[in-house]
Design an enzyme around this catalytic site. Structure first.
Site, PDB file in Angstrom:
ATOM      1  N   ASP A   1      44.035  43.291  38.263  1.00  0.00           N
ATOM      2  CA  ASP A   1      44.882  44.268  37.670  1.00  0.00           C
ATOM      3  C   ASP A   1      44.129  46.192  36.888  1.00  0.00           C
ATOM      4  O   ASP A   1      43.493  45.798  35.865  1.00  0.00           O
ATOM      5  CB  ASP A   1      46.225  44.219  36.116  1.00  0.00           C
ATOM      6  CG  ASP A   1      47.784  44.707  36.178  1.00  0.00           C
ATOM      7  OD1 ASP A   1      47.538  45.557  37.041  1.00  0.00           O
ATOM      8  OD2 ASP A   1      47.572  44.291  35.390  1.00  0.00           O
TER       9      ASP A   1
ATOM     10  N   LYS B   1      52.707  41.009  35.029  1.00  0.00           N
ATOM     11  CA  LYS B   1      52.176  42.872  33.932  1.00  0.00           C
ATOM     12  C   LYS B   1      52.381  42.048  32.149  1.00  0.00           C
ATOM     13  O   LYS B   1      51.271  42.610  32.145  1.00  0.00           O
ATOM     14  CB  LYS B   1      53.257  43.283  33.995  1.00  0.00           C
ATOM     15  CG  LYS B   1      52.737  44.868  33.817  1.00  0.00           C
ATOM     16  CD  LYS B   1      51.493  45.279  34.622  1.00  0.00           C
ATOM     17  CE  LYS B   1      51.689  45.872  35.800  1.00  0.00           C
ATOM     18  NZ  LYS B   1      50.315  46.510  36.074  1.00  0.00           N
TER      19      LYS B   1
ATOM     20  N   LYS C   1      55.371  57.975  35.847  1.00  0.00           N
ATOM     21  CA  LYS C   1      55.480  57.299  34.567  1.00  0.00           C
ATOM     22  C   LYS C   1      55.311  57.172  33.554  1.00  0.00           C
ATOM     23  O   LYS C   1      54.370  58.464  32.951  1.00  0.00           O
ATOM     24  CB  LYS C   1      54.645  55.487  35.009  1.00  0.00           C
ATOM     25  CG  LYS C   1      54.565  54.844  33.521  1.00  0.00           C
ATOM     26  CD  LYS C   1      53.802  53.016  34.606  1.00  0.00           C
ATOM     27  CE  LYS C   1      52.024  53.408  34.159  1.00  0.00           C
ATOM     28  NZ  LYS C   1      51.941  52.138  34.106  1.00  0.00           N
TER      29      LYS C   1
ATOM     30  N   LYS D   1      42.302  45.650  33.878  1.00  0.00           N
ATOM     31  CA  LYS D   1      43.216  45.376  32.467  1.00  0.00           C
ATOM     32  C   LYS D   1      43.198  44.454  31.972  1.00  0.00           C
ATOM     33  O   LYS D   1      42.941  44.245  30.889  1.00  0.00           O
ATOM     34  CB  LYS D   1      44.727  45.542  32.728  1.00  0.00           C
ATOM     35  CG  LYS D   1      45.739  45.947  32.045  1.00  0.00           C
ATOM     36  CD  LYS D   1      46.812  46.310  32.324  1.00  0.00           C
ATOM     37  CE  LYS D   1      46.485  47.982  33.123  1.00  0.00           C
ATOM     38  NZ  LYS D   1      48.638  47.838  34.054  1.00  0.00           N
TER      39      LYS D   1
END
Length: 529
Positions: free
Chosen positions: A319, A368, A410, A482
């Site tokens: 990620d 996620k 976002k 991530k």
């Protein structure tokens, strides 16, 4: 003209710019083909006792690092080439290659690589005799691929040509898009693997460019795609990058995906719990091609990792670390290292791109959520004074909502609540608006550039007979990811500064230079007559 430090001036002084770095040291041998560096790695080995006592002992290991100097011709194949991230990377590389500029309501803009660790950051090399600190561009430390030279291609479940896909993404400024359409027209992604159960049902309307046949046939076709792309473009190597939508988690079962042989057999049988991303990863590994996972799902099931180790091929994930999570790793480290007891972390996002649309499905959101939650764990584990038991861990809540109107822009809202001195509370609230794909694209480029560099580095210790590469699970790339994958029995590091220093200090080691320790003893311990 005399000015004080806070007095604005229109005068401009050009800063010293490093164009080349040469190291003169007995620990470094430079040939036409490689750097050979002798490096002593120093660390502290700690022994724990049941009564809480620890014994610390310094430890040294001598390494020889070899770095091949020739930069190869590299191809990048993206899974999800026609999506927001894939089109943005493509547009950015083309715009930089052609030195494009375009007009916006804020004035003229020119192509750049802002947001890229390798292209736009610097590394402190040392001090001059006059105590001037010298910083070199990151990409001047060792020979690296120029992103403008990457040959691009890939797969997508949507067969839309790349000029129209760029328009559909609504990310890149329209006046830049217009200059790129003629260069993108006629470029069409290869058919992609599509198993409907793995991504949200709302993606079905895009799936008009998919591979047919069994899972084994899909695997063989992806392998063929890689070989043909490499041969057609006269490439020395190819790197595969997953930038498609998030899949649901795959179930893990003994006899299915727990070993390399079981995984390969399960693909042959067409087992349902074999995800498209895992098939791409297996294909890349069997072609000895580095595979980078930019989404949060568990592509690298145990059998896939074992296969990478067996084939000695790099894999890295998971990620892309772009906005909110990057800030979270910085703030969490700051709070805990400052002795503040972080008790609650609440993260809210809403976005309107296709990633947000896919994450509106609970199964995909769960992937996620897992990747975002782990980012604070190593900071918490590092401080048993603030967090003596697992019950003391902070609350951590993550919310993601799909709001079509905001598109790729976002919104992220974060709240950190900490206990402070004598029962007081401190709350830090942040609002972050970020254009998601414009943050992700430079990170994707960095992953490719650093991964390729790692392929040219080998090492040997005194106890080793032959030179070897880094572990196939390429945790060197953790700064860009991530939820970083690490080799088995290896600590996971999420603290951003530590992750960056890891990359920098490995480059310094390859040049026979010691790591920067920031002690500056030459200034703090001056001899007095």
């Amino acid at each position: 003209m005399t000015t004080t430090p806070n007095t604005p001036t229109t005068e401009c002084t050009k800063r010293f710019a490093v164009t080349d770095l040469a190291v003169e040291a007995p620990t470094l041998k430079v040939t036409d083909s490689e750097y050979v560096a002798q490096y002593t790695y120093e660390r502290t080995v700690v022994e724990k006792h049941a009564d809480g006592k620890i014994i610390a002992r310094p430890n040294k290991t001598d390494y020889t690092f070899k770095t091949q100097r020739k930069v190869p011709r590299v191809g990048l194949m993206m899974v999800g080439w026609g999506g927001n991230n894939g089109t943005t990377v493509t547009a950015g590389i083309l715009a930089n290659r052609m030195k494009l500029s375009w007009e916006t309501k804020h004035g003229m803009k020119a192509a750049n690589f802002y947001g890229s660790l390798t292209q736009c950051s610097t590394v402190r090399v040392g001090n001059t005799a006059d105590n001037e600190e010298i910083y070199a561009p990151f990409n001047k430390m060792l020979p690296m691929v120029n992103p403008e030279d990457l040959v691009l291609g890939g797969w997508d479940i949507s067969g839309m040509e790349m000029d129209q896909a760029l328009k559909r993404a609504e990310v890149v400024d329209i006046n830049l898009q217009k200059q790129l359409y003629s260069h993108l027209k006629g470029l069409k992604p290869l058919p992609a693997i599509y198993y409907q159960d793995y991504i949200a049902a709302n993606q079905e309307d895009r799936a008009d460019n998919v591979k047919k046949g069994s899972k084994q046939e899909n695997l063989e076709e992806v392998r063929r795609d890689i070989r043909e792309f490499k041969a057609k473009n006269n490439l020395d190597k190819v790197i595969i990058l997953w930038t498609a939508t998030t899949e649901r988690y795959s179930e893990l079962h003994a006899g299915l995906n727990d070993t390399a042989d079981n995984l390969l057999a399960a693909i042959k049988r067409g087992e349902e719990e074999i995800a498209p991303s895992t098939i791409y990863a297996v294909a890349a590994i069997l072609e000895h091609t580095t595979y980078l996972n930019g989404s949060p799902m568990n592509t690298f099931v145990p059998g896939c990792i074992e296969l990478a180790e067996r084939e000695n091929t790099f894999i890295a994930g998971d990620d892309f670390k772009t906005g909110q999570t990057k800030m979270k790793s910085v703030l969490s480290e700051f709070l805990v290292s400052a002795g503040l007891k972080m008790c609650s972390v609440v993260s809210y996002n809403h976005l309107g791109n296709n990633d947000g649309r896919n994450l509106a499905s609970p199964k995909q959101f769960r992937s996620k959520e897992i990747s975002k939650q782990g980012v604070v764990e190593d900071m918490i584990e590092s401080n048993s004074t603030l967090y003596p038991t697992t019950a003391d861990h902070p609350d951590h809540c993550i919310v993601i909502k799909y709001v079509p109107y905001v598109g790729d822009s976002k919104r992220a809202l974060d709240e950190y609540t900490s206990e402070i001195f004598l029962g007081g509370l401190n709350t830090i609230s942040m609002h972050n608006t970020c254009e998601d794909s414009l943050l992700a694209a430079p990170i994707m480029i960095d992953l490719v550039v650093v991964a390729e560099l790692c392929e040219r580095i080998s090492f040997k210790t005194e106890s080793m007979k032959d030179f070897a590469r880094f572990d196939p699970v390429l945790s060197v790339l953790s700064y860009l990811l991530k939820a970083p994958r690490v080799p088995e029995h290896t600590p996971v590091i999420n603290a951003l500064a530590k992750q960056r220093e890891c990359i920098v200090n490995i480059m310094r080691a390859c040049l026979g230079l010691h790591p920067e320790n920031n002690m500056l003893l030459e200034h703090k311990c001056r001899a007095k007559n």
